[in-house]
Enzyme design. Structure first.
Site, PDB file in Angstrom:
ATOM      1  NE  ARG A  46      -3.130   0.831   2.873  1.00  0.00           N
ATOM      2  CZ  ARG A  46      -1.886   0.391   4.211  1.00  0.00           C
ATOM      3  NH1 ARG A  46      -1.516   1.685   4.306  1.00  0.00           N
ATOM      4  NH2 ARG A  46      -1.742  -0.427   5.560  1.00  0.00           N
ATOM      5  CE1 TYR A  99     -16.373  11.691 -15.846  1.00  0.00           C
ATOM      6  CE2 TYR A  99     -15.593  12.099 -13.582  1.00  0.00           C
ATOM      7  CZ  TYR A  99     -15.725  11.879 -14.158  1.00  0.00           C
ATOM      8  OH  TYR A  99     -15.940  10.608 -13.881  1.00  0.00           O
ATOM      9  CG  ASP A 171      -9.268  16.263 -14.917  1.00  0.00           C
ATOM     10  OD1 ASP A 171      -8.100  15.384 -16.072  1.00  0.00           O
ATOM     11  OD2 ASP A 171     -10.261  15.823 -15.238  1.00  0.00           O
ATOM     12  CE  LYS A 196     -11.721   8.276 -18.943  1.00  0.00           C
ATOM     13  NZ  LYS A 196     -12.576   8.507 -17.593  1.00  0.00           N
TER      14      LYS A 196
HETATM   15  C1  PLP Z   1     -11.813  14.564 -17.451  1.00  0.00           C
HETATM   16  C2  PLP Z   1     -11.893  13.222 -16.139  1.00  0.00           C
HETATM   17  N1  PLP Z   1     -11.320  13.687 -15.393  1.00  0.00           N
HETATM   18  C3  PLP Z   1     -11.813  12.437 -14.079  1.00  0.00           C
HETATM   19  C4  PLP Z   1     -12.642  11.054 -14.175  1.00  0.00           C
HETATM   20  C5  PLP Z   1     -12.059  10.340 -13.341  1.00  0.00           C
HETATM   21  O1  PLP Z   1     -11.749   9.452 -13.739  1.00  0.00           O
HETATM   22  P1  PLP Z   1     -11.867   7.569 -13.225  1.00  0.00           P
HETATM   23  O2  PLP Z   1     -13.101   6.830 -13.666  1.00  0.00           O
HETATM   24  O3  PLP Z   1     -11.015   6.776 -13.878  1.00  0.00           O
HETATM   25  O4  PLP Z   1     -11.726   7.246 -11.958  1.00  0.00           O
HETATM   26  C6  PLP Z   1     -12.739  11.191 -15.567  1.00  0.00           C
HETATM   27  C7  PLP Z   1     -13.822   9.803 -16.006  1.00  0.00           C
HETATM   28  O5  PLP Z   1     -14.554   9.968 -17.295  1.00  0.00           O
HETATM   29  C8  PLP Z   1     -12.797  12.060 -16.196  1.00  0.00           C
HETATM   30  O6  PLP Z   1     -13.407  12.240 -17.638  1.00  0.00           O
END
Ligand code: PLP
Length: 412
Positions: A46, A99, A171, A196
């Site tokens: 961990r 998001y 992000d 992604k």
């Molecule tokens: C721009 C963005 N940030 C964060 C996330 C969250 O990521 P995760 O689905 O890996 O938890 C997403 C998920 O679609 C996203 O599109």
């Protein structure tokens, strides 16, 4: 080292014990110690794990910084940053086009414990300055945004954020570090849904937080171990494998996105195309300045009904209907009913998030197949309308946007 070389070499020497070119998955929970408290850099998985350490090293190199902590999902990564920096009474500023999961964690988890979430139209002059207060701890942006692919001037946002004594979180999921380097534009923390483009094959859920300054990173690193939302070694290994083709994949995604955006732009059934690479996109000039590629996402508003959107997104040959993005297989999504369904309808309307918006994650397929698939779907809508018109006894000729007119005919 150039970007593509980093994805293959940074933090990834051959495994010293055997010379294994690709290091094995260190699928272990614990480590034998030489004496009590004397270990070889690892004591419990961990806290740290060699496969995870390799992944964190290469991700840090790709974003041009020293510090990275990976998590079991992008949202776990977001949660670590929010928990590290928001206490009851603290404020965070986010744009309208954020998001859906970020909106949800803020409004359903952090707002109930007393954090203040200020959502603004970040593209409006003076909106950010007006929203900042001495209690603002974080400004959190995405660029390009999800799903309308709006582009914000990260350097300008960073300057205003720092003038107010707050930290800027970017992000960088949609752009990827290949196309955008937020730390060079003033970001303090970068978060990724590694799920992604970074992992890239739609087979891993994972997140990352990166920082330039050790003092800014330290509370996040502490929470990685203290709250324990760490990724499994096998998932880290899959991401290490996926990362090796990041540049190749991103270039392909971007080429496909450009071809798709051009094919959809001006189509009679398309009200509007959102792609930062189109000169008519409002963020095109900023994108040219702060990005080295326009990314692999394209959204468009169908000039039609929600039922037509549902039929279109449900019947594509190559765009699978699904949440997520950034994988080698193309995906289509209906944000109002899928990724952004957690945002109430009236809020979605305020955000300019139309119920006929369609979001495409271009895969690494050949662009002729992808474009043909979309144009066939639009042609099917036109045919259905023509049939309905004929059935109603109206004799106007049905119009058909010729699929072959732009060079993407059947023979795919
Ligand atoms: C721009 C963005 N940030 C964060 C996330 C969250 O990521 P995760 O689905 O890996 O938890 C997403 C998920 O679609 C996203 O599109």
């Amino acid at each position: 080292m150039e970007f593509a070389t980093k994805t293959i070499h940074a933090g990834q020497p051959s495994e010293p014990e055997t010379g294994s070119l690709i290091a094995p998955i260190f699928q272990t929970s614990t480590y034998e110690q030489d004496e009590p408290g004397v270990n070889r850099g690892f004591d419990y998985s961990r806290t740290n794990n060699p496969t995870r350490a390799r992944l964190e090293a290469v991700l840090a190199e790709l974003e041009g910084v020293k510090y990275c902590a990976t998590f079991g999902s992008g949202l776990a990564a977001e949660n670590a940053v929010l928990q590290a920096y928001l206490k009851p009474g603290d404020e965070i500023v986010i744009p309208l086009d954020v998001y859906g999961g970020t909106y949800r964690i803020l409004n359903k988890v952090f707002q109930p414990i007393g954090c203040v979430i200020t959502q603004i139209d970040l593209g409006r002059d003076g909106a950010l300055e007006a929203a900042l207060s001495p209690r603002t701890k974080l400004v959190w942006i995405e660029s390009p945004t999800n799903p309308r692919l709006l582009v914000y001037d990260i350097a300008a946002v960073a300057a205003a954020t720092h003038a107010a004594g707050a930290l800027l979180v970017v992000d960088n999921t949609f752009a990827s570090p290949l196309f955008q380097q937020p730390f060079t534009l003033g970001a303090d923390l970068v978060v990724h849904s590694v799920t992604k483009y970074l992992a890239g094959h739609s087979d891993v859920i994972q997140g990352a937080v990166l920082a330039k300054d050790p003092a800014v990173f330290e509370p996040v690193k502490f929470l990685q171990n203290a709250t324990g939302a760490v990724p499994a070694p096998f998932d880290c290994w899959l991401t290490l494998r996926g990362l090796k083709t990041l540049e190749l994949r991103m270039q392909r995604h971007a080429d496909n996105a450009e071809a798709i955006a051009k094919a959809l732009d001006g189509h009679p059934l398309v009200k509007r195309v959102y792609f930062p690479g189109l000169p008519n996109h409002p963020g095109h000039e900023i994108a040219k300045r702060q990005m080295t590629g326009f990314g692999g996402m394209v959204s468009f508003e169908l000039n039609g009904t929600v039922e037509e959107v549902v039929s279109f997104v449900s019947s594509r040959r190559f765009f699978a209907l699904g949440e997520s993005l950034g994988g080698v297989k193309a995906l289509v999504c209906h944000p109002a009913r899928m990724t952004h369904a957690s945002i109430p309808a009236d809020e979605r309307a305020k955000l300019g998030l139309s119920d006929t918006l369609v979001r495409l994650s271009t895969g690494c397929e050949h662009q002729r197949d992808l474009v043909a698939d979309l144009l066939e779907g639009l042609a099917a809508i036109e045919e259905a309308r023509a049939l309905n018109t004929a059935a109603a006894g109206v004799t106007e000729p049905a119009y058909a946007h010729a699929v072959s007119a732009v060079g993407y005919g059947e023979g795919v």
